[in-house]
Design an enzyme around this catalytic site. Structure first.
Site, PDB file in Angstrom:
ATOM      1  N   HIS A   1       1.983   3.388   3.543  1.00 23.22           N
ATOM      2  CA  HIS A   1       2.096   1.948   3.314  1.00 23.22           C
ATOM      3  C   HIS A   1       3.151   1.648   2.258  1.00 23.22           C
ATOM      4  O   HIS A   1       3.253   2.308   1.239  1.00 23.22           O
ATOM      5  CB  HIS A   1       0.747   1.318   2.943  1.00 23.22           C
ATOM      6  CG  HIS A   1       0.099   1.871   1.725  1.00 23.22           C
ATOM      7  ND1 HIS A   1      -0.590   3.070   1.715  1.00 23.22           N
ATOM      8  CD2 HIS A   1       0.014   1.393   0.467  1.00 23.22           C
ATOM      9  CE1 HIS A   1      -1.071   3.291   0.512  1.00 23.22           C
ATOM     10  NE2 HIS A   1      -0.712   2.291  -0.279  1.00 23.22           N
ATOM     11  N   LEU A   2       3.925   0.635   2.574  1.00 16.61           N
ATOM     12  CA  LEU A   2       4.979   0.121   1.709  1.00 16.61           C
ATOM     13  C   LEU A   2       4.421  -1.070   0.942  1.00 16.61           C
ATOM     14  O   LEU A   2       3.872  -1.991   1.537  1.00 16.61           O
ATOM     15  CB  LEU A   2       6.168  -0.319   2.573  1.00 16.61           C
ATOM     16  CG  LEU A   2       7.306  -1.089   1.912  1.00 16.61           C
ATOM     17  CD1 LEU A   2       8.055  -0.197   0.936  1.00 16.61           C
ATOM     18  CD2 LEU A   2       8.249  -1.639   2.972  1.00 16.61           C
TER      19      LEU A   2
END
Length: 180
Positions: free
Chosen positions: A96-97
């Site tokens: 996840h960014l």
């Protein structure tokens, strides 16, 4: 999906939490935001973290970054007011960014570790991950010692050299930057 570290998998399936979605990624609001605006762009592919990425994942990274930019635009934000990157040691499973506004106004930002996870080299900018993947085909993981040291660093404002003693003083100081 019972363990807390797997809760992102549940969130990315919940239509109420989804901000944007594509074949490669899903954007959701962070359940425990560390700023006024804090989003997570999650890979649809089952990848735990940046250290599992290979050169063929460049398209996925580009899609995640584009989705981050589109999410900021969707809320009427300005990209220059946001950071986009990955934690060197994520606490949650699934790549996840983080797309987080730099105001860091949030009751969920409670500990030095929270602060340092976004304002030290523990937070790896998206473009740095992408460049490293292009040039070397993988991302080298820092040592456990390095990561722990980054999270233990003395508090320092991300806009100036002020070093508050604690999180309440830091938050009070940050508000001064908001009014400039």
């Amino acid at each position: 999906m019972g363990h807390w570290s797997l809760q992102l998998l549940k969130a990315m399936q919940d239509p109420k939490q989804i901000v944007l979605k594509s074949d490669l990624a899903v954007a959701i609001r962070d359940k425990y935001p560390k700023a006024k605006n804090h989003f997570l762009i999650l890979s649809q592919e089952n990848i735990d973290d940046i250290y599992q990425l290979k050169r063929h994942h460049l398209l996925l990274l580009e899609e995640m970054e584009l989705m981050g930019k589109n999410t900021v635009e969707l809320i009427g934000g300005r990209l220059c007011d946001f950071k986009m990157g990955f934690h060197a040691q994520p606490s949650m499973k699934r790549l996840h960014l983080h797309v987080v506004s730099e105001d860091f106004i949030s009751p969920c930002l409670k500990h030095k570790m929270h602060w340092n996870s976004f304002t030290t080299d523990f937070f790896i900018p998206c473009e740095k991950v992408r460049k490293r993947l292009q040039d070397f085909g993988s991302i080298e993981k820092p040592s456990e010692f390095e990561m722990k040291e980054l999270l233990k660093k003395e508090l320092q404002c991300h806009k100036c050299s002020v070093r508050p003693r604690n999180i309440p003083q830091l938050k009070e100081h940050i508000l001064k930057h908001q009014n400039i």
